[in-house]
Design a protein around this motif. Structure first.
Motif, PDB file in Angstrom:
ATOM      1  N   ARG A  34     -57.992  -1.328  26.265  1.00 16.93           N
ATOM      2  CA  ARG A  34     -58.735  -2.389  26.956  1.00 16.93           C
ATOM      3  C   ARG A  34     -57.828  -3.178  27.886  1.00 16.93           C
ATOM      4  NH1 ARG A  34     -62.603  -6.848  24.043  1.00 16.93           N
ATOM      5  NH2 ARG A  34     -63.732  -4.915  23.495  1.00 16.93           N
ATOM      6  N   LEU A  35     -58.281  -3.382  29.113  1.00 17.46           N
ATOM      7  CA  LEU A  35     -57.582  -4.188  30.097  1.00 17.46           C
ATOM      8  C   LEU A  35     -58.358  -5.477  30.359  1.00 17.46           C
ATOM      9  CD1 LEU A  35     -56.026  -1.541  30.364  1.00 17.46           C
ATOM     10  CD2 LEU A  35     -56.039  -1.852  32.840  1.00 17.46           C
ATOM     11  N   PRO A  36     -57.673  -6.519  30.850  1.00 20.16           N
ATOM     12  CA  PRO A  36     -58.329  -7.822  31.008  1.00 20.16           C
ATOM     13  C   PRO A  36     -59.480  -7.800  32.002  1.00 20.16           C
ATOM     14  CG  PRO A  36     -55.936  -8.019  31.139  1.00 20.16           C
ATOM     15  CD  PRO A  36     -56.248  -6.558  31.193  1.00 20.16           C
ATOM     16  N   CYS A  37     -60.404  -8.725  31.801  1.00 22.14           N
ATOM     17  CA  CYS A  37     -61.497  -8.906  32.754  1.00 22.14           C
ATOM     18  C   CYS A  37     -60.972  -9.678  33.963  1.00 22.14           C
ATOM     19  CB  CYS A  37     -62.660  -9.645  32.099  1.00 22.14           C
ATOM     20  SG  CYS A  37     -62.414 -11.423  31.896  1.00 22.14           S
ATOM     21  N   CYS A  45     -58.351 -13.337  28.106  1.00 20.36           N
ATOM     22  CA  CYS A  45     -57.744 -12.336  28.983  1.00 20.36           C
ATOM     23  C   CYS A  45     -56.556 -12.904  29.756  1.00 20.36           C
ATOM     24  CB  CYS A  45     -58.788 -11.788  29.951  1.00 20.36           C
ATOM     25  SG  CYS A  45     -60.001 -10.685  29.171  1.00 20.36           S
ATOM     26  N   GLN A  46     -56.659 -14.142  30.183  1.00 19.66           N
ATOM     27  CA  GLN A  46     -55.575 -14.754  30.938  1.00 19.66           C
ATOM     28  C   GLN A  46     -54.324 -14.955  30.081  1.00 19.66           C
ATOM     29  OE1 GLN A  46     -55.512 -15.586  34.405  1.00 19.66           O
ATOM     30  NE2 GLN A  46     -57.250 -14.179  34.249  1.00 19.66           N
ATOM     31  N   SER A  47     -54.502 -15.029  28.756  1.00 23.76           N
ATOM     32  CA  SER A  47     -53.357 -15.217  27.868  1.00 23.76           C
ATOM     33  C   SER A  47     -52.863 -13.910  27.258  1.00 23.76           C
ATOM     34  CB  SER A  47     -53.723 -16.204  26.756  1.00 23.76           C
ATOM     35  OG  SER A  47     -54.769 -15.693  25.948  1.00 23.76           O
ATOM     36  N   GLY A  48     -53.376 -12.774  27.762  1.00 23.45           N
ATOM     37  CA  GLY A  48     -52.926 -11.479  27.270  1.00 23.45           C
ATOM     38  C   GLY A  48     -53.604 -11.007  26.008  1.00 23.45           C
ATOM     39  N   HIS A  49     -54.737 -11.617  25.662  1.00 21.24           N
ATOM     40  CA  HIS A  49     -55.488 -11.226  24.467  1.00 21.24           C
ATOM     41  C   HIS A  49     -56.875 -10.725  24.870  1.00 21.24           C
ATOM     42  CE1 HIS A  49     -52.514 -12.789  21.620  1.00 21.24           C
ATOM     43  NE2 HIS A  49     -52.366 -13.805  22.453  1.00 21.24           N
ATOM     44  N   GLY A  56     -67.095 -10.142  28.440  1.00 21.35           N
ATOM     45  CA  GLY A  56     -67.642  -8.796  28.325  1.00 21.35           C
ATOM     46  C   GLY A  56     -67.432  -7.948  29.569  1.00 21.35           C
ATOM     47  N   ARG A  57     -66.660  -8.465  30.519  1.00 17.65           N
ATOM     48  CA  ARG A  57     -66.437  -7.740  31.780  1.00 17.65           C
ATOM     49  C   ARG A  57     -65.109  -6.998  31.782  1.00 17.65           C
ATOM     50  NH1 ARG A  57     -66.763 -12.266  36.071  1.00 17.65           N
ATOM     51  NH2 ARG A  57     -66.372 -10.501  37.490  1.00 17.65           N
ATOM     52  N   TYR A  58     -64.507  -6.817  30.637  1.00 17.27           N
ATOM     53  CA  TYR A  58     -63.269  -6.055  30.520  1.00 17.27           C
ATOM     54  C   TYR A  58     -63.517  -4.590  30.848  1.00 17.27           C
ATOM     55  CZ  TYR A  58     -65.654  -5.172  26.110  1.00 17.27           C
ATOM     56  OH  TYR A  58     -66.595  -4.848  25.177  1.00 17.27           O
ATOM     57  N   GLY A  59     -62.445  -3.852  31.055  1.00 16.37           N
ATOM     58  CA  GLY A  59     -62.538  -2.402  31.188  1.00 16.37           C
ATOM     59  C   GLY A  59     -61.851  -1.738  30.021  1.00 16.37           C
ATOM     60  N   HIS A  61     -60.534   2.092  28.858  1.00 18.87           N
ATOM     61  CA  HIS A  61     -60.313   3.477  29.272  1.00 18.87           C
ATOM     62  C   HIS A  61     -61.165   4.432  28.449  1.00 18.87           C
ATOM     63  CE1 HIS A  61     -57.113   3.029  32.196  1.00 18.87           C
ATOM     64  NE2 HIS A  61     -56.478   2.190  31.388  1.00 18.87           N
ATOM     65  N   GLY A  62     -61.964   5.218  29.141  1.00 21.18           N
ATOM     66  CA  GLY A  62     -62.779   6.229  28.497  1.00 21.18           C
ATOM     67  C   GLY A  62     -64.009   5.700  27.806  1.00 21.18           C
ATOM     68  N   ILE A  63     -64.245   4.367  27.875  1.00 22.12           N
ATOM     69  CA  ILE A  63     -65.383   3.763  27.189  1.00 22.12           C
ATOM     70  C   ILE A  63     -66.244   2.952  28.143  1.00 22.12           C
ATOM     71  CG2 ILE A  63     -66.093   2.187  25.341  1.00 22.12           C
ATOM     72  CD1 ILE A  63     -63.448   2.835  23.931  1.00 22.12           C
ATOM     73  N   GLN A  64     -65.618   2.049  28.882  1.00 15.46           N
ATOM     74  CA  GLN A  64     -66.374   1.173  29.776  1.00 15.46           C
ATOM     75  C   GLN A  64     -65.575   0.870  31.042  1.00 15.46           C
ATOM     76  OE1 GLN A  64     -68.565  -2.368  28.265  1.00 15.46           O
ATOM     77  NE2 GLN A  64     -67.215  -3.589  29.576  1.00 15.46           N
ATOM     78  N   ALA A  65     -66.113   1.268  32.174  1.00 22.55           N
ATOM     79  CA  ALA A  65     -65.621   0.863  33.499  1.00 22.55           C
ATOM     80  C   ALA A  65     -64.305   1.498  33.941  1.00 22.55           C
ATOM     81  CB  ALA A  65     -65.504  -0.665  33.594  1.00 22.55           C
ATOM     82  N   LEU A  66     -63.520   2.050  33.040  1.00 23.53           N
ATOM     83  CA  LEU A  66     -62.252   2.670  33.404  1.00 23.53           C
ATOM     84  C   LEU A  66     -62.211   4.114  32.906  1.00 23.53           C
ATOM     85  CD1 LEU A  66     -59.720  -0.155  32.427  1.00 23.53           C
ATOM     86  CD2 LEU A  66     -60.435   0.468  34.746  1.00 23.53           C
ATOM     87  N   ASP A  67     -61.809   5.047  33.793  1.00 24.88           N
ATOM     88  CA  ASP A  67     -61.649   6.429  33.355  1.00 24.88           C
ATOM     89  C   ASP A  67     -60.658   6.499  32.205  1.00 24.88           C
ATOM     90  OD1 ASP A  67     -63.413   7.844  34.974  1.00 24.88           O
ATOM     91  OD2 ASP A  67     -62.012   7.881  36.653  1.00 24.88           O
TER      92      ASP A  67
END
Length: 306
Positions: A34-37, A45-49, A56-59, A61-67
């Motif tokens: 998971r990467l930050p929104c 997200c801004q604090s690295g968590h 809910g706008r995070y990405g 990999h392989g699940i939501q919004a990111l290959d």
């Protein structure tokens, strides 16, 4: 018009950018899922968590919004890449599923800081004997819990064999009802749910011990739920000071802890850990493992030959 799957990965660095300082070509790495929104007002997200993202706008990999990582090459920021020792090459793909248990244990430990005494003889119950459940059992045993695994299939089966090898007690839900399981286990201090079956999860919630913590990690599949004792469950939660929490995905510290613990597991239970990976498939044979037809506990798709 297409989406690349794969959120559990192990890769080798083949090229780095000019600003990269901590990695070198040839390093083995595991990527964060998971990467930050993009919302600058999301404190998590801004604090690295980003695993606690509030928008809910995070990405993922392989699940939501990111290959995902089921590709020959992946480009990623070094902040989301974790180096693993080369001696863990055969098992490091298990790091990501272990991060779920790491986060669950961390959160449960924080909750139990409310108790102003040290608990001795703690008992943990793991629901489910897939990879996430077995890795969770290893974590709990390593942390000193007397650990039981409650899963569907009767013994003998590969998961039960692994459970025995690591010192956990395996109980089949086909052979023992929830109440019978509870009689065998005794007072349950921690439940680590890694099953995704709502009916059994709620049935076990009714037998949770006093001052205990129940951690949900699985998203339940669609199933018919029999009526259950809502009043009794709420009464127990209140009168017995129980806590129920849900966790999903994992942050940086969970990856750091998982890499450390995989190395410990590899030293302590090498055969059991390696036997969790029951199949390794070349890319052109992806269909059966991806569609769940290959069987076993954990199957790996090898993108390229060694």
């Amino acid at each position: 018009d297409h989406f690349v799957l794969g959120h559990e990965s192990l890769g080798e660095v083949c090229e780095i950018g000019t600003a990269v300082q901590k990695l070198r070509p040839g390093d083995l790495v595991v990527d964060t899922v998971r990467l930050p929104c993009p919302d600058t007002n999301c404190i998590a997200c801004q604090s690295g968590h980003q695993d606690f993202c509030a928008t809910g706008r995070y990405g993922e990999h392989g699940i939501q919004a990111l290959d995902g990582f089921m590709a020959e090459y992946v480009v990623e920021d070094q902040a989301y890449v974790h180096q693993v020792p080369r001696g863990l090459r055969d098992v490091a793909v298990l790091v990501e599923p272990l991060t779920i248990a790491e986060k669950a244990f961390h959160e449960a430990t924080r909750v139990q800081e409310r108790l102003p005494w040290r608990q001795e003889g703690r008992r943990a119950l793991v629901l489910g004997a897939g990879a996430v459940g077995l890795l969770g059992a290893m974590k709990l045993i390593a942390e000193g819990f007397e650990t039981y695994i409650y899963s569907l299939l009767p013994k003998p089966n590969p998961s039960a064999t692994i459970a025995g090898a690591i010192g956990a007690t395996y109980i089949s839900s086909q052979m023992a009802t929830v109440n019978q399981m509870r009689e065998q286990v005794g007072s349950i201090d921690l439940v680590y749910e890694a099953l995704g079956a709502a009916q059994l999860a709620f049935d076990v919630l009714k037998v949770l011990g006093p001052n205990a913590v129940y951690v949900f990690t699985g998203v339940p599949r669609a199933e018919f739920l029999a009526p259950f004792d809502t009043e009794g469950i709420i009464t127990n939660l209140v009168m017995r000071n129980q806590a129920v929490i849900g966790i999903v995905n994992a942050g940086r510290q969970a990856f750091v802890d998982a890499i450390r613990d995989i190395e410990i597991f590899h030293s302590r239970w090498p055969q059991a850990l390696q036997s969790m990976i029951t199949g390794r498939f070349p890319m052109d044979e992806f269909h059966d493992p991806v569609m769940g037809l290959a069987g076993g506990i954990k199957n790996v798709i090898r993108i390229a030959a060694d």
